[in-house]
Enzyme design. Structure first.
Site, PDB file in Angstrom:
ATOM      1  N   HIS A  61      45.164  60.738  46.269  1.00  0.00           N
ATOM      2  CA  HIS A  61      44.593  62.087  46.378  1.00  0.00           C
ATOM      3  C   HIS A  61      45.286  62.831  47.510  1.00  0.00           C
ATOM      4  O   HIS A  61      45.468  62.279  48.595  1.00  0.00           O
ATOM      5  CB  HIS A  61      43.097  62.002  46.670  1.00  0.00           C
ATOM      6  CG  HIS A  61      42.477  63.326  47.000  1.00  0.00           C
ATOM      7  ND1 HIS A  61      41.837  63.576  48.195  1.00  0.00           N
ATOM      8  CD2 HIS A  61      42.425  64.483  46.306  1.00  0.00           C
ATOM      9  CE1 HIS A  61      41.405  64.830  48.206  1.00  0.00           C
ATOM     10  NE2 HIS A  61      41.753  65.408  47.085  1.00  0.00           N
ATOM     11  N   SER A  62      45.684  64.084  47.263  1.00  0.00           N
ATOM     12  CA  SER A  62      46.285  64.924  48.297  1.00  0.00           C
ATOM     13  C   SER A  62      47.492  64.225  48.928  1.00  0.00           C
ATOM     14  O   SER A  62      48.365  63.764  48.217  1.00  0.00           O
ATOM     15  CB  SER A  62      45.204  65.278  49.316  1.00  0.00           C
ATOM     16  OG  SER A  62      45.717  66.109  50.305  1.00  0.00           O
TER      17      SER A  62
END
Length: 922
Positions: free
Chosen positions: A177-178
């Site tokens: 994520h990210s």
């Protein structure tokens, strides 16, 4: 004279002009942060209590990375069974992003468990998660390399847990994520890393192209290393399949254009989609909800289960199959359960009734049909007059429903090709569109209506000519401020319309499309589906609207059209048959500014600081010519003009197009001009840097006003609390100050440069309110207007101080306000590493690597001297002429090289302040 009058008249209009600029910025901010669709994601819930089992790492690893940990997700019985860590499933590793928690793996882990229960644990996944101690890697890139190495260790540990059983994995799937997604891509840059250790990488809202805010050197270097490696070593990546999911317009932290994997990596192993285009999700997510958005997580888990190879009970080794699974779940879903190679021919059971339909348009409603039917459509007559056939079916099950027949003679058809795989699932129907020329051997199209008890659904088919269903809607030009520009009326008799949006291919275009539907009769109808289809990237958005209604669709692009592409975006209307559709589009004036903010907000500090620098240079030259230091706001109006800065940069960017110029440029070992890089990244806007410069001027103006007023307030409070002392002159360098400098330099060396800079900043603030206090206190004694010229005679002469000293003090204060303004921005740009250091204090007192350790020591020396300087020393200096000239070239250089490297900005400012210090001494 006349000049003086103009100078006095300007400030009256200035606040209005800068106020308007500030209002535009705020409108844009509002548009980016608050005006988007509501969150259509549902929350994921667990059935049992989640447990995170900490996995013991080898001593060496644990000692080297004390702040990081590895966990295994479990809940209920499943968690109990795995206490002894004898694992038999398929390993998936979750990497959290900037300030992310290892517990964010919960949604994935929980849904994967439910799905494994559905298949009686024939297959199951073990979800691991890394705890990066919630580090702020988007603000400080110094720990990215450390994280990457730690993940490498984790992968080795995970694979050891499975022993060497029959179905033991040899590789791991990663969900990042990210910034976690970037760390996963960086694994391949490690020398000791074997590429076959990862087979699948899914990134959620990861900025792959460039950092959101390039705040330090480590961050930009890390990006360059990763992206270059992926472009040059593409053959290492052949057996790694990458899927990047972007959040769409709700995610204002990472705009979706950054999440598209660089195009040069070969098309067959990487896929980038925007969540609004993902089948069965059709929702834009914000930066955090992409981790728990149930619809997206379901798509991900379904894809993971479809990727399992039955023989190895692990994720399949075949990259083609992996790609087709991802396409099935994330790009075009045919409303069928995934099959690797579906059978081409199927036999149609002959027990149903056969009905031939000759009409070119046919709709049928099914309700409690006790016996099934086959409707056949002979194609021979239709081929002459129509080019396409379109069919839709509102029964959303996964069985086949449309076939193609070869034999032309009989009315029945025993062997047929299954055309259901050509279908596409939309929110309320599944649709098929076939070009008749592509199927020359088909004689009939057959639609199967199975026995339906208790089900109610509708079917429809129509033959049409493509050009009769394609309408063109020219998109309004950017600078036409008119409201409505073009309107189209569709008298719908058909089931499908395509509206081509011409000239809509740039990233700075934004407008709203309004679709109004009216219907003749009021009977209950199926809803209409509107779909904005962008042919060059997977970023469609789909809206379901009741009929009759007025729907607003905001049309913006995440990615500009590639050069070699000529297709236009389409608005597909899947309509109800006897309704009228009215389509119009409008351009909102401020949406341009909103887009400007979305794409270029990171460049704001550069433009603001360059404006303040220009003003500072102006103040020095006024000081040189008149002996007086002018007011910050006045000087800003006078000197900060875009035409001093912009043309030079534009000329350089233009010349960068020529090879000879580029060779000279590189031979001088100058860095690349950021504006040139930006235009190659397709985020160029017309007039972008002019508008940003004006915004910068506006913000600089208000920050100057804010500083001088807050200093006045502060010093008046100070006056009440402490009886003022007499104004005295002292030497610039005293032993006490030397001690101060040395101790701060020591702080900077042993802990964190930004911390030392922050301390000297506070000291400077207090000193400045001292200056401000002295001027106010003295002017009360003398009742002399602060701006009074030097030779005016004070009304109440007192031996305390003569008017020259006051004028000096006023001048110095004005100078200090400007320097303070400049310095505040340096502190702000160094804040991220300070925040990071404070968060990590319990593990490490010294920030390593520190982006601003060396600059901090220089800044401390400079400010310790400037703090106690006054304009009288500067005025007589021989260097003043140079010091006044330097800020202009510096601000040009700052705009040329600082836009994508914000950490370069403090260096330019430091240089100009260094000259000021030399002026005090020489």
């Amino acid at each position: 004279g006349a000049m003086g009058r103009v100078g006095r008249r300007l400030p009256a209009l200035a606040p209005l002009f800068y106020g308007a600029l500030a209002a535009l910025v705020l409108l844009g901010v509002r548009d980016v942060l608050f005006l988007y669709e509501e969150n259509r994601c549902s929350m994921t819930y667990m059935y049992e209590y989640p447990e995170y089992l900490k996995i013991k790492l080898p001593k060496k690893t644990a000692k080297r990375y004390p702040a990081y940990e590895l966990y295994l997700y479990g809940e209920g019985n499943y968690a109990e069974e795995n206490k002894n860590l004898l694992l038999t499933g398929i390993p998936v590793l979750f990497l959290p992003g900037n300030a992310g928690s290892y517990k964010q793996v919960r949604s994935l882990g929980s849904i994967a468990l439910r799905k494994a229960e559905d298949v009686d644990f024939k297959y199951h996944f073990n979800f691991f998660s890394v705890n990066f101690n919630e580090e702020l890697v988007a603000l400080y890139g110094g720990s990215l390399q450390r994280q990457t190495k730690f993940v490498h260790e984790c992968i080795k540990v995970i694979l050891k847990l499975y022993g060497d059983g029959e179905f033991a994995p040899t590789s791991v799937a990663i969900v990042g994520h990210s910034m976690g997604g970037l760390v996963a891509r960086a694994l391949l840059t490690l020398k000791s890393f074997k590429p076959e250790l990862i087979n699948l990488l899914i990134t959620q809202a990861t900025p792959h192209v460039a950092p959101v805010m390039p705040l330090d050197r480590y961050l930009t270097d890390f990006y360059t290393a990763v992206n270059n490696h992926w472009m040059l070593k593409a053959q290492d990546l052949r057996n790694l399949t990458t899927l990047s999911v972007a959040g769409g317009f709700r995610d204002y932290q990472v705009r979706s254009g950054l999440a598209f994997l660089p195009r040069l990596s070969q098309q067959d192993s990487a896929l980038s989609v925007v969540s609004s285009a993902v089948p069965r999700a059709w929702a834009s997510t914000d930066h955090l909800s992409i981790v728990w958005c149930k619809e997206l997580i379901l798509a991900t888990i379904r894809a993971l289960f479809d990727l399992i190879d039955e023989n190895t009970r692990q994720i399949t080794e075949d990259p083609k199959k992996r790609m087709s699974v991802l396409n099935h779940h994330f790009v075009r879903h045919p409303a069928k359960i995934f099959e690797e190679s579906p059978e081409v021919f199927t036999e149609l059971p002959g027990i149903f009734m056969w009905i031939t339909v000759k009409a070119s348009k046919w709709t049928y409603s099914v309700y409690n049909d006790s016996d099934g039917k086959y409707f056949t459509f002979p194609l021979t007559n239709h081929r002459k007059s129509y080019s396409h056939v379109y069919c839709e079916n509102s029964m959303l099950d996964t069985s086949s429903w449309i076939y193609g027949c070869m034999n032309s003679n009989s009315s029945m058809c025993l062997e047929a090709t299954d055309l259901s795989w050509r279908a596409e699932l939309l929110p309320t129907t599944k649709v098929v569109m076939l070009k008749l020329q592509d199927y020359p051997s088909l004689s009939h199209i057959v639609i199967q209506v199975p026995t339906a008890v208790g089900n109610k659904y509708t079917l429809g088919c129509e033959f049409f000519k493509e050009d009769s269903r394609t309408v063109q809607l020219p998109v309004t030009h950017l600078f036409s401020v008119g409201l409505s520009s073009s309107k189209i009326l569709l008298n719908s008799t058909g089931l499908l319309y395509n509206i081509q949006l011409q000239h809509f291919n740039q990233i700075y275009q934004a407008f709203k499309i309004y679709i109004e539907s009216h219907c003749q009769s009021l009977k209950e109808r199926k809803p209409s589906v509107y779909r904005l289809h962008i042919p060059w990237s997977h970023e469609d958005s789909i809206i379901v609207a009741k009929v009759p209604s007025l729907t607003e669709i905001s049309a913006k692009l995440h990615i500009a059209r590639p050069q070699n592409d000529s297709r236009a975006p389409e608005l597909n209307i899947y309509s109800s048959s006897d309704c009228q559709y009215e389509v119009s589009n409008t351009v909102l004036f401020y949406s341009y500014f909103a887009l400007l903010l979305r794409f270029h907000a990171g460049a704001f500090p550069v433009y603001i600081v360059s404006n303040i620098l220009l003003t500072y240079g102006g103040q020095l030259s006024t000081l040189r010519s008149t002996g007086q230091c002018s007011d910050f706001a006045l000087e800003l109006v006078r000197t900060a003009k875009p035409y001093k800065v912009e043309p030079l940069i534009s000329i350089v960017v233009f010349l960068q197009g020529f090879n000879w110029f580029r060779e000279i440029w590189e031979s001088l070992s100058l860095p690349e001009v950021d504006a040139a890089v930006l235009s190659s990244q397709d985020v160029w806007f017309p007039l972008v840097s002019l508008i940003l410069f004006l915004f910068g001027t506006g913000i600089a103006y208000w920050s100057g006003v804010f500083f001088s007023t807050s200093l006045r307030l502060f010093s008046s409070l100070w006056l009440i609390l402490i009886r003022p002392t007499v104004l005295q002159k002292d030497k610039l360098i005293t032993p006490r100050r030397l001690c101060g400098v040395l101790s701060l330099a020591l702080v900077s060396w042993t802990t964190c440069g930004a911390f030392a800079v922050f301390l000297i900043y506070l000291q400077y603030l207090f000193k400045d309110s001292d200056h401000s206090k002295e001027t106010s206190q003295n002017s009360t004694v003398h009742t002399v207007k602060p701006q009074s010229s030097m030779d005016s005679v004070p009304e109440a002469s007192q031996p305390l101080a003569n008017s020259t000293t006051i004028a000096e003090a006023v001048n110095s204060l004005k100078m200090h306000v400007t320097i303070l303004n400049l310095f505040t921005w340096i502190v702000l740009l160094n804040l991220p590493s300070l925040i990071y250091w404070l968060k990590n204090l319990r593990y490490n007192v010294r920030l390593d690597p520190d982006p601003c350790r060396s600059t901090a020591i220089i800044i401390i020396c400079i400010l310790e001297i400037l703090m106690n300087s006054s304009t009288s020393e500067v005025k007589s200096s021989k260097l003043l002429k140079i010091a006044a000239k330097v800020p202009l070239p510096l601000s040009v250089a700052m705009l040329a090289f600082g836009r994508m490297h914000l950490y370069r900005v403090p260096h330019f400012v430091t240089f100009s302040l260094l000259l000021h210090v030399l002026c005090c001494v020489v």
